[in-house]
Each structure stands twice: as C-alpha cells, then as structure tokens.
Design a protein around this motif. Structure first.
Motif, PDB file in Angstrom:
ATOM      1  N   ILE A  41      -0.206   4.819   6.166  1.00  0.00           N
ATOM      2  CA  ILE A  41      -0.839   5.977   5.304  1.00  0.00           C
ATOM      3  C   ILE A  41      -1.751   3.966   4.812  1.00  0.00           C
ATOM      4  O   ILE A  41      -2.857   4.355   4.231  1.00  0.00           O
ATOM      5  CB  ILE A  41       0.075   5.865   4.227  1.00  0.00           C
ATOM      6  CG1 ILE A  41       0.379   7.020   4.231  1.00  0.00           C
ATOM      7  CG2 ILE A  41       0.082   5.235   2.319  1.00  0.00           C
ATOM      8  CD1 ILE A  41       1.837   7.492   3.564  1.00  0.00           C
TER       9      ILE A  41
ATOM     10  N   ALA B 176      -5.678   3.960   5.378  1.00  0.00           N
ATOM     11  CA  ALA B 176      -5.979   4.855   5.481  1.00  0.00           C
ATOM     12  C   ALA B 176      -6.837   4.052   4.329  1.00  0.00           C
ATOM     13  O   ALA B 176      -7.530   5.168   3.771  1.00  0.00           O
ATOM     14  CB  ALA B 176      -6.138   5.930   5.544  1.00  0.00           C
ATOM     15  N   THR B 177      -5.562   3.338   3.331  1.00  0.00           N
ATOM     16  CA  THR B 177      -5.729   3.816   2.066  1.00  0.00           C
ATOM     17  C   THR B 177      -6.974   2.285   1.540  1.00  0.00           C
ATOM     18  O   THR B 177      -7.190   1.499   1.808  1.00  0.00           O
ATOM     19  CB  THR B 177      -4.157   2.451   1.916  1.00  0.00           C
ATOM     20  OG1 THR B 177      -3.278   3.954   1.491  1.00  0.00           O
ATOM     21  CG2 THR B 177      -4.363   1.849  -0.121  1.00  0.00           C
ATOM     22  N   THR B 178      -7.140   3.305   0.270  1.00  0.00           N
ATOM     23  CA  THR B 178      -8.229   3.033  -0.239  1.00  0.00           C
ATOM     24  C   THR B 178      -8.261   2.984  -2.101  1.00  0.00           C
ATOM     25  O   THR B 178      -6.584   3.777  -2.041  1.00  0.00           O
ATOM     26  CB  THR B 178      -9.988   3.247  -0.599  1.00  0.00           C
ATOM     27  OG1 THR B 178      -9.736   4.796  -0.706  1.00  0.00           O
ATOM     28  CG2 THR B 178     -10.581   3.068   1.046  1.00  0.00           C
TER      29      THR B 178
ATOM     30  N   ASP C  24       0.964  -1.165  -0.287  1.00  0.00           N
ATOM     31  CA  ASP C  24      -0.168   0.488   0.130  1.00  0.00           C
ATOM     32  C   ASP C  24       0.874   1.269  -0.313  1.00  0.00           C
ATOM     33  O   ASP C  24       0.462   2.652  -0.615  1.00  0.00           O
ATOM     34  CB  ASP C  24      -0.880   0.322   1.312  1.00  0.00           C
ATOM     35  CG  ASP C  24      -1.983  -0.673   0.945  1.00  0.00           C
ATOM     36  OD1 ASP C  24      -2.537  -1.571   0.452  1.00  0.00           O
ATOM     37  OD2 ASP C  24      -2.547  -1.253   2.033  1.00  0.00           O
TER      38      ASP C  24
ATOM     39  N   THR D 286      -7.457   6.665  -2.320  1.00  0.00           N
ATOM     40  CA  THR D 286      -6.578   7.276  -1.941  1.00  0.00           C
ATOM     41  C   THR D 286      -4.748   7.723  -2.979  1.00  0.00           C
ATOM     42  O   THR D 286      -4.535   8.844  -3.579  1.00  0.00           O
ATOM     43  CB  THR D 286      -5.441   5.994  -1.036  1.00  0.00           C
ATOM     44  OG1 THR D 286      -6.005   6.294   0.289  1.00  0.00           O
ATOM     45  CG2 THR D 286      -4.123   7.094  -0.300  1.00  0.00           C
TER      46      THR D 286
ATOM     47  N   LYS E  98       1.328   4.529  -5.971  1.00  0.00           N
ATOM     48  CA  LYS E  98       0.713   4.339  -4.536  1.00  0.00           C
ATOM     49  C   LYS E  98       2.036   5.306  -4.400  1.00  0.00           C
ATOM     50  O   LYS E  98       2.983   6.008  -4.644  1.00  0.00           O
ATOM     51  CB  LYS E  98       1.288   3.005  -4.367  1.00  0.00           C
ATOM     52  CG  LYS E  98      -0.031   1.212  -4.834  1.00  0.00           C
ATOM     53  CD  LYS E  98       0.553   0.587  -4.549  1.00  0.00           C
ATOM     54  CE  LYS E  98       0.289  -0.457  -5.123  1.00  0.00           C
ATOM     55  NZ  LYS E  98       0.240  -2.073  -4.245  1.00  0.00           N
ATOM     56  N   PRO E  99       1.461   5.816  -2.508  1.00  0.00           N
ATOM     57  CA  PRO E  99       2.099   6.540  -1.666  1.00  0.00           C
ATOM     58  C   PRO E  99       3.622   6.678  -1.795  1.00  0.00           C
ATOM     59  O   PRO E  99       4.140   4.963  -1.522  1.00  0.00           O
ATOM     60  CB  PRO E  99       1.226   6.677  -0.859  1.00  0.00           C
ATOM     61  CG  PRO E  99      -0.106   6.998  -0.973  1.00  0.00           C
ATOM     62  CD  PRO E  99       0.369   5.087  -2.105  1.00  0.00           C
TER      63      PRO E  99
ATOM     64  N   THR F  78      -6.690   9.871  -5.684  1.00  0.00           N
ATOM     65  CA  THR F  78      -6.495  11.393  -4.777  1.00  0.00           C
ATOM     66  C   THR F  78      -5.231  12.205  -5.071  1.00  0.00           C
ATOM     67  O   THR F  78      -4.978  13.639  -5.187  1.00  0.00           O
ATOM     68  CB  THR F  78      -7.105  11.639  -3.865  1.00  0.00           C
ATOM     69  OG1 THR F  78      -8.675  11.102  -3.640  1.00  0.00           O
ATOM     70  CG2 THR F  78      -7.314  12.733  -3.459  1.00  0.00           C
TER      71      THR F  78
END
Length: 261
Positions: free
Chosen positions: A208, A211-213, A60, A216, A107-108, A219
C-alpha cells in the motif's frame, strides 16, 4: 543545567504501543493479562494514536493488532461494573469510540487479528479497511447474549461484510466463527499462519505504501460513502469527486510518481 523531572512511565502508559517504521505505523493493544479488554484510558489512547498517525506525513498505512493471546473483546467490563450506576455516586464519564476512530482514519488501516475478536473488538475490526487473520483468530458477536445493544456500528457493519442472514445468525447464536469460515464468508481478507501474521500485514502495508498517492485514501473513502447506494448514485458520487479532484503535483514529484513511475 539540571534537567526537568520526567513523569515516571506507568504500566497504564504501556497499554498501547505505537511504532513507526518504513512509512508503516503499528498500533498494538498491550494488555494481554486481561485479553486486551479496553479501559477508558486505552480507548482514548487508540483515538489519539490513530489521529496522530493520520496526521503524520511519514505514515502511509496503519496496522492495528493485539498482544497475544487475543485481539480484544471490547470494553473492560470490570471497569464498567466498578463505575456503578449513572447518577450520584456513579462514574459514567464517556470515553472515545475506537471503532468510529478507525472509520474516521483516512489512511489505509489494516486490522491484524491475532486471536479472539468479539463484540466491541469485532466492531473495531469491521471498521478497518482490511482484516488479516491469524489461523488462531475467531470472531463472534455476543452483544445480545450478554443483554446489550451494540453501539459501535455492529448492525451496520456486519451485514455489509457477510450479508444480512449470516449477520443475524452470528448475533442470534453468539457462536464463534473460526478463521477459515471467516475467510469463506467474506469477513476477512486473508488467513495466515499465526507466526506470519504481522509479517503478512506488514507486507500488505508495504504494498500500500509503495502505491500510495493522495488519491489512495480518497478513493477508499468513496467506497465507504457509496456503500448501500444504487449504481447510478454511486457513479454520480464518483464523477462529482473526480471533477473536483486536484492532483497534488508536489507530492507526486517528491515520491517520484507520475512520470512513468
């Protein structure tokens, strides 16, 4: 049954380390004796590692860092010099652009800067979504000082982070910006004690991941796409993407989200 022979592991195979744990991937530049200067092989490996992590449903968030004492200064200039000039007798085969690979990662992506981060290294850090800096981190753009023009996005990325005037100053003077100044001018998100750098980056990545979907990364990419737009243009882009967005209900159910979670 006789096992098929395995290719021996060479030092070059260990120049990039990738570990995945608790839905977090950690990618480490591992050439400390050369202050993590990136050979063509390393740049291609970074590109491949980021693509693999991006495609891994068990990841994630991603952390990119370097083995002490430095993050990286960019390309391996000794390798470049050894290639010789372009054309007959020279070897100028191109490698992947690692900064672009960072920007293309959906991904972040957290850059954990553990030491000196200059030139191409700074372009890579700026191409990540977040920068967490050790107290030992220092940043500089030395492209002009060594007589080259940036090619991995410096002139687009640096002014967006610190403003045009500060970006011009950093490039024209080639001076080092120490960690606390980097925090003050908006170049990094956090500055932490050196011994706590990876723990802090992992904690951020864990927040992160929790909270990831699918919304994420989508956005975060809107932030990137809207950078430089007027408010009305950015708002129109947001509304267009929102109208076309489809909630992945299967994903939400698998993660126990969407029902008061």
């Amino acid at each position: 049954m006789t096992e098929a022979p395995r290719n021996p592991v060479t030092p070059e195979d260990q120049r990039l380390l990738v570990e995945v744990d608790d839905r977090i991937a950690a990618i480490t530049l591992n050439r400390p004796e050369a202050r993590n200067a990136m050979s063509k092989r390393m740049r291609n490996d970074i590109h491949a590692a980021l693509k693999a992590c991006d495609a891994n449903d068990g990841v994630d968030a991603i952390i990119l860092t370097g083995a002490d004492p430095a993050f990286t200064g960019g390309v391996d200039l000794r390798e470049v010099a050894a290639e010789g000039p372009p054309g007959p007798g020279g070897d100028r085969r191109q490698a992947k652009d690692p900064a672009r690979a960072c920007r293309e990662t959906s991904k972040p992506l957290i850059c954990a800067v553990n030491g000196t981060c200059v030139t191409g290294g700074l372009e890579i850090a700026l191409s990540c979504d977040f920068i967490v800096a050790s107290e030992r981190a220092r940043f500089a753009d030395t492209h002009a000082k060594v007589g080259v023009i940036p090619a991995w996005g410096m002139t687009a990325l640096l002014p967006r982070a610190v403003g045009k005037r500060m970006a011009k100053e950093m490039t024209a003077t080639a001076r080092f910006v120490e960690a606390e100044e980097a925090l003050r001018i908006g170049l990094v998100n956090h500055v932490v004690p050196h011994s706590r750098l990876m723990a802090h980056a992992r904690r951020l990545a864990g927040q992160i991941a929790a909270a990831t979907t699918p919304a994420t990364p989508a956005t975060l990419r809107i932030y990137d796409a809207a950078d430089g737009m007027s408010f009305s243009e950015a708002k129109a882009l947001e509304e267009e993407l929102m109208r076309n967005w489809k909630v992945d209900t299967d994903y939400m159910e698998r993660r126990g989200l969407g029902k008061g979670g």
